[in-house]
Design a protein around this motif. Structure first.
Motif, PDB file in Angstrom:
ATOM      1  N   ASP A 198     -12.990  -0.886 -43.024  1.00 54.82           N
ATOM      2  CA  ASP A 198     -13.772  -1.985 -42.464  1.00 54.82           C
ATOM      3  C   ASP A 198     -13.250  -3.306 -43.034  1.00 54.82           C
ATOM      4  O   ASP A 198     -13.032  -3.424 -44.236  1.00 54.82           O
ATOM      5  CB  ASP A 198     -15.252  -1.808 -42.794  1.00 54.82           C
ATOM      6  N   VAL A 199     -13.067  -4.283 -42.157  1.00 58.05           N
ATOM      7  CA  VAL A 199     -12.423  -5.537 -42.537  1.00 58.05           C
ATOM      8  C   VAL A 199     -13.426  -6.674 -42.418  1.00 58.05           C
ATOM      9  O   VAL A 199     -14.060  -6.858 -41.366  1.00 58.05           O
ATOM     10  CB  VAL A 199     -11.198  -5.810 -41.640  1.00 58.05           C
ATOM     11  N   GLY A 200     -13.551  -7.445 -43.520  1.00 56.33           N
ATOM     12  CA  GLY A 200     -14.512  -8.539 -43.534  1.00 56.33           C
ATOM     13  C   GLY A 200     -14.015  -9.797 -42.850  1.00 56.33           C
ATOM     14  O   GLY A 200     -14.817 -10.699 -42.577  1.00 56.33           O
ATOM     15  N   ALA A 201     -12.718  -9.885 -42.568  1.00 55.76           N
ATOM     16  CA  ALA A 201     -12.167 -11.058 -41.880  1.00 55.76           C
ATOM     17  C   ALA A 201     -11.278 -10.582 -40.736  1.00 55.76           C
ATOM     18  O   ALA A 201     -11.747  -9.868 -39.863  1.00 55.76           O
ATOM     19  CB  ALA A 201     -11.406 -11.941 -42.875  1.00 55.76           C
ATOM     20  N   ASP A 202      -9.998 -10.954 -40.725  1.00 57.68           N
ATOM     21  CA  ASP A 202      -9.092 -10.603 -39.630  1.00 57.68           C
ATOM     22  C   ASP A 202      -8.282  -9.354 -39.974  1.00 57.68           C
ATOM     23  O   ASP A 202      -7.974  -9.098 -41.140  1.00 57.68           O
ATOM     24  CB  ASP A 202      -8.124 -11.751 -39.341  1.00 57.68           C
ATOM     25  N   ARG A 233      -9.626   2.351 -36.120  1.00 58.67           N
ATOM     26  CA  ARG A 233     -10.882   3.109 -36.153  1.00 58.67           C
ATOM     27  C   ARG A 233     -11.964   2.377 -36.946  1.00 58.67           C
ATOM     28  O   ARG A 233     -12.991   2.979 -37.259  1.00 58.67           O
ATOM     29  CB  ARG A 233     -10.634   4.484 -36.788  1.00 58.67           C
ATOM     30  N   SER A 234     -11.738   1.140 -37.287  1.00 61.93           N
ATOM     31  CA  SER A 234     -12.632   0.435 -38.205  1.00 61.93           C
ATOM     32  C   SER A 234     -13.335  -0.722 -37.517  1.00 61.93           C
ATOM     33  O   SER A 234     -12.968  -1.134 -36.413  1.00 61.93           O
ATOM     34  CB  SER A 234     -11.822  -0.094 -39.394  1.00 61.93           C
ATOM     35  N   ASP A 235     -14.355  -1.251 -38.211  1.00 62.05           N
ATOM     36  CA  ASP A 235     -15.049  -2.445 -37.740  1.00 62.05           C
ATOM     37  C   ASP A 235     -14.327  -3.678 -38.275  1.00 62.05           C
ATOM     38  O   ASP A 235     -13.949  -3.733 -39.450  1.00 62.05           O
ATOM     39  CB  ASP A 235     -16.497  -2.443 -38.228  1.00 62.05           C
ATOM     40  N   VAL A 236     -14.150  -4.660 -37.404  1.00 64.29           N
ATOM     41  CA  VAL A 236     -13.460  -5.900 -37.764  1.00 64.29           C
ATOM     42  C   VAL A 236     -14.449  -7.044 -37.610  1.00 64.29           C
ATOM     43  O   VAL A 236     -14.952  -7.289 -36.498  1.00 64.29           O
ATOM     44  CB  VAL A 236     -12.218  -6.128 -36.889  1.00 64.29           C
ATOM     45  N   ALA A 237     -14.731  -7.754 -38.698  1.00 64.07           N
ATOM     46  CA  ALA A 237     -15.756  -8.801 -38.678  1.00 64.07           C
ATOM     47  C   ALA A 237     -15.303 -10.033 -37.904  1.00 64.07           C
ATOM     48  O   ALA A 237     -16.145 -10.748 -37.345  1.00 64.07           O
ATOM     49  CB  ALA A 237     -16.137  -9.192 -40.104  1.00 64.07           C
TER      50      ALA A 237
END
Length: 395
Positions: free
Chosen positions: A79-83, A94-98
């Motif tokens: 999971d990525v908090g930025a780009d 497969r992850s969430d991208v903020a």
């Protein structure tokens, strides 16, 4: 700007040094994390940005800042908090991208569990969008499949476009293809669909030709890796066969020395390696010895290779004896044991970290046995006096 960041992702990750077969290197600089290796499977926990590169790359965990990933086969589940910036032959998200997602490759896919809160920009020969996008979506590809909801506008430049059951566009769909296609009303009503014909149909031919030229570079995958594996196996087997045929007694002595005292032999391997590597700066400092540096470097490579082969063979022979095999089998049996050892040891290279530790230990055992024999020749026996079969000589 996005193209520049993707380029920076590839270049930065490839420039991270990776030493040791199968070894994964991890370093930090402030809040940034850098990971590189041949096969990288890493669970990230970083408060800043992360840069991950390798031939096969799987990044999981949590990244508070930007995540940059590159490789031949790329899987991102962190999971990525930025780009998020990803580039490779095959790219799977497969992850969430903020914030924003930018990905390029021969095959690019966002899976259903992946949610992009910002904008998504994807490019590849085959692009599949299964993950929802909260912002806008821009896609350039030969074959594009949209099977996810998109809250913002969508811009697609492709040769063929397909829509799945989950496709839904809340903004405006603008697409460019050779011919106009039918867009289902459930995807976007007619008043929010715009078609722009490709200005020159040969653009696609040139682009496909470019993709096909790059495909062997992007996807050597199984064929080239298997060929390299086979060639390496053949090289080690032939090299071992030469020594077993022409120098059977020295090989047997060194192999028995490893079996008799593996800890002491590994320690001698450390000493032997230290002596070899220590010769490099010492010879360099003499100035007049600089022409001999290539010889020393070659000696290091030769010693490492022979030590690796000898260590694997010694362990395999010890296993052979443990299962009831004779201590002094025929040449044919020794060659078979050597071949099995080479294959097993080579396969260990594909196990992250563990494979590198095992292989390095084998190198230390082999070089230690060679160091032991050299010391015996130079300064006489070390420890109890041994006969030709490495057995203590009784008074």
């Amino acid at each position: 700007m996005t193209c520049f960041r993707l380029f920076a992702t590839v270049v930065t990750c490839l420039l991270i040094p990776a030493s040791g077969v199968g070894q994964t290197m991890l370093s930090t600089n402030g809040d940034d994390t850098f990971v590189a290796g041949e096969t990288v499977t890493e669970t990230l926990e970083t408060p800043g940005d992360a840069f991950v590169g390798g031939r096969t790359t799987a990044a999981g965990g949590q990244v508070a800042g930007d995540l940059h990933v590159s490789g031949f086969d790329v899987v991102v589940s962190a999971d990525v908090g930025a780009d998020l910036y990803a580039a490779g032959a095959t790219v799977s998200i497969r992850s969430d991208v903020a914030e924003d997602l930018s990905a390029a490759g021969y095959s690019v896919r966002t899976e259903a569990q992946s949610e992009t809160s910002g904008n998504a920009r994807l490019m590849g020969a085959s692009v599949t969008i299964d993950g929802p996008v909260a912002g806008s979506l821009a896609v350039m590809g030969r074959d594009v499949l949209l099977n996810a909801p998109v809250d913002g506008d969508v811009r697609i430049f492709a040769k063929s476009i397909r829509f799945g059951d989950a496709a839904a566009i809340n903004g405006t769909l603008t697409y460019t293809t050779e011919t106009e296609i039918s867009v289902p009303p459930a995807v976007a009503p007619e008043n929010r669909v715009r078609f722009e014909a490709a200005s020159d149909r040969f653009e696609w031919d040139e682009m496909e030709e470019l993709w096909e030229r790059q495909r062997p570079m992007f996807m050597p995958a199984l064929i080239s890796l298997f060929a390299a594996f086979v060639i390496t196996i053949i090289f080690f087997i032939v090299l071992g066969a030469v020594f077993l045929t022409f120098l059977p007694k020295p090989v047997a002595q060194m192999r028995r020395a490893i079996a008799a005292a593996p800890g002491q032999t590994a320690l001698l391997g450390v000493i032997g390696l230290a002596m070899l590597f220590g010769m490099v700066p010492i010879i360099g400092m003499t100035i007049i010895g600089l022409p001999f540096l290539p010889v020393v470097l070659l000696a290091i490579v030769v010693a490492w290779t022979l030590g690796y082969l000898l260590g694997g063979y010694a362990v395999a022979m010890r296993a052979w004896q443990a299962f009831g095999g004779h201590d002094d089998p025929s040449t044919t049996v020794r060659l078979i044991v050597l071949a099995v050892a080479v294959v097993v040891v080579a396969l260990l290279n594909y196990i992250p970290f563990v494979g590198w530790v095992v292989n390095y230990t084998l190198v230390l055992l082999g070089i230690g046995a060679m160091t032991h024999m050299i010391f015996q020749r130079l300064i006489g026996p070390i420890g109890p006096e041994l006969d030709a079969d490495m057995k203590p000589i009784e008074d």
